[in-house]
Design a protein around this motif. Sequence first.
Motif, PDB file in Angstrom:
ATOM      1  N   CYS A 167       0.689  -1.043   0.049  1.00  0.00           N
ATOM      2  CA  CYS A 167       0.103  -0.262   0.111  1.00  0.00           C
ATOM      3  C   CYS A 167       0.970   1.206  -0.041  1.00  0.00           C
ATOM      4  O   CYS A 167       1.670   1.223   0.500  1.00  0.00           O
ATOM      5  CB  CYS A 167      -0.849   0.521   1.214  1.00  0.00           C
ATOM      6  N   ARG A 178       1.893   7.411  10.337  1.00  0.00           N
ATOM      7  CA  ARG A 178       1.297   6.309  10.889  1.00  0.00           C
ATOM      8  C   ARG A 178       2.433   5.193  11.039  1.00  0.00           C
ATOM      9  O   ARG A 178       2.840   4.686   9.812  1.00  0.00           O
ATOM     10  CB  ARG A 178      -0.586   6.568  11.187  1.00  0.00           C
ATOM     11  N   ASN A 179       2.121   4.735  12.129  1.00  0.00           N
ATOM     12  CA  ASN A 179       3.498   3.078  11.749  1.00  0.00           C
ATOM     13  C   ASN A 179       2.930   2.022  11.525  1.00  0.00           C
ATOM     14  O   ASN A 179       3.113   0.903  11.091  1.00  0.00           O
ATOM     15  CB  ASN A 179       3.958   3.106  13.610  1.00  0.00           C
ATOM     16  N   SER A 180       1.264   2.003  11.469  1.00  0.00           N
ATOM     17  CA  SER A 180       0.634   1.597  10.676  1.00  0.00           C
ATOM     18  C   SER A 180      -1.076   2.362  10.867  1.00  0.00           C
ATOM     19  O   SER A 180      -1.375   2.582  11.643  1.00  0.00           O
ATOM     20  CB  SER A 180       0.379  -0.203  11.979  1.00  0.00           C
ATOM     21  N   CYS A 181      -1.974   0.929   9.902  1.00  0.00           N
ATOM     22  CA  CYS A 181      -3.513   1.469   9.662  1.00  0.00           C
ATOM     23  C   CYS A 181      -4.479  -0.064   9.824  1.00  0.00           C
ATOM     24  O   CYS A 181      -3.487  -0.824   9.170  1.00  0.00           O
ATOM     25  CB  CYS A 181      -3.429   2.423   8.247  1.00  0.00           C
ATOM     26  N   SER A 182      -5.159   0.845   9.533  1.00  0.00           N
ATOM     27  CA  SER A 182      -6.654   0.214   9.427  1.00  0.00           C
ATOM     28  C   SER A 182      -7.093  -0.098   8.114  1.00  0.00           C
ATOM     29  O   SER A 182      -6.931   0.973   6.934  1.00  0.00           O
ATOM     30  CB  SER A 182      -7.308  -0.301  10.136  1.00  0.00           C
ATOM     31  N   LEU A 260       2.453   2.086   3.449  1.00  0.00           N
ATOM     32  CA  LEU A 260       1.772   1.963   4.868  1.00  0.00           C
ATOM     33  C   LEU A 260       1.539   0.829   5.736  1.00  0.00           C
ATOM     34  O   LEU A 260       1.073  -0.151   4.041  1.00  0.00           O
ATOM     35  CB  LEU A 260       0.550   2.118   4.211  1.00  0.00           C
ATOM     36  N   ASP A 261       1.730   0.103   6.145  1.00  0.00           N
ATOM     37  CA  ASP A 261       1.845  -0.796   7.510  1.00  0.00           C
ATOM     38  C   ASP A 261       0.481  -1.409   7.898  1.00  0.00           C
ATOM     39  O   ASP A 261       0.257  -0.310   8.673  1.00  0.00           O
ATOM     40  CB  ASP A 261       3.108  -1.030   7.860  1.00  0.00           C
ATOM     41  N   ILE A 262      -0.038  -1.895   6.984  1.00  0.00           N
ATOM     42  CA  ILE A 262      -1.429  -2.408   6.935  1.00  0.00           C
ATOM     43  C   ILE A 262      -2.182  -3.256   7.916  1.00  0.00           C
ATOM     44  O   ILE A 262      -1.399  -4.730   7.327  1.00  0.00           O
ATOM     45  CB  ILE A 262      -2.568  -2.552   5.632  1.00  0.00           C
ATOM     46  N   ASP A 263      -3.144  -3.424   9.095  1.00  0.00           N
ATOM     47  CA  ASP A 263      -2.714  -4.527  10.019  1.00  0.00           C
ATOM     48  C   ASP A 263      -3.727  -5.963   9.203  1.00  0.00           C
ATOM     49  O   ASP A 263      -4.343  -5.219   8.341  1.00  0.00           O
ATOM     50  CB  ASP A 263      -3.926  -4.172  10.713  1.00  0.00           C
ATOM     51  N   ASN A 264      -2.992  -6.285   9.262  1.00  0.00           N
ATOM     52  CA  ASN A 264      -3.495  -7.801   8.914  1.00  0.00           C
ATOM     53  C   ASN A 264      -3.764  -8.094   7.356  1.00  0.00           C
ATOM     54  O   ASN A 264      -4.836  -8.708   6.824  1.00  0.00           O
ATOM     55  CB  ASN A 264      -5.103  -8.429   9.603  1.00  0.00           C
ATOM     56  N   GLU A 266      -0.968  -8.913   3.953  1.00  0.00           N
ATOM     57  CA  GLU A 266       0.110  -8.511   3.293  1.00  0.00           C
ATOM     58  C   GLU A 266       0.029  -9.180   1.533  1.00  0.00           C
ATOM     59  O   GLU A 266      -0.943 -10.811   2.154  1.00  0.00           O
ATOM     60  CB  GLU A 266       1.341  -9.856   3.861  1.00  0.00           C
TER      61      GLU A 266
END
Length: 296
Positions: A167, A178-182, A260-264, A266
């Motif tokens: 992403c 942000r460090n991570s996003c939903s 962006l690091d998206i929760d759950n 990959e």
Amino acid sequence: MSDFRLKVFLEVKKHLNFSKASEALFITQPAVSKHIKTLEDELGVQLFERTKQGVKLTLEGEKYSAFAEEIMNLYEEGKFVMNQVKNKYDGTLKIGASTTIAQYILPKILAQFASQHQGIEITLFNNNTEEIENLLIQKKIDLGFIEGISGKSQLKYAEIGKDELVCTVNANHPLAKRNSCSVHDILQFPWVFREQGSGSLDVLNVYLKQIGIHRKDIQTEAYLGSTESIKSYLKVSDCIGFVSVYSITDEILAGKLKILDIDNLEMLRSFYSVELHGSLKDIPKLFLNFLNNNIK
């Protein structure tokens, strides 16, 4: 018997046209006819039948072509081995690759290969997976590299590496710090996609479906025809995009784009080499071994 005479025979067989064979071999059409006549006289058989519709192989020509191809392959193999001893190469390498591999992975590896194997003329074709497979089946390329497989029975596939769709946003995007996003976070912004029929879009759709996101949930702003187009679009908009991690190395280092690091979430996919069943010829085999030792 001159190996060139066999080459003339096989070129006529390939084109079923004396004129096209002469153009491919850079000799005159009468010279092609003379070589074929001399070969027919030596063998005591007629190899080609001339008809109003053109040229076609006789039954004897069909049978002899298998031996001619084997002789030429052995000749080329022997020449290749001798060149290896001298660390000298002479030949061609025709490769086909789908977009991400052709643009972001192969050029560097091909440059390294060329510097260590001077004398090999390299051609790289860029097309989608289906077209690369068709070029192989038609024997217009030696080797293919693709982002997905259709499982054609004539072809042999082997995984050579992994890719990840990430992403990606403008470095000044509201979510960039942000460090991570939903998933909910990224659904608040418009998205830009690759065009319909793209392998990247197919992979993205599969993963979105797995996590319960439907296209009706997404604000679609644009469909673009290449990864480069998406990258340029993202730099001047607040859109969300998904591209190969290989494609944005320079932009990340330059601080122009952000992953962006998206929760759950990959999104992994495999890269494959693809070839016709049977023994891979010398130079393509040499390159495939080189690539497998150098791809990261």
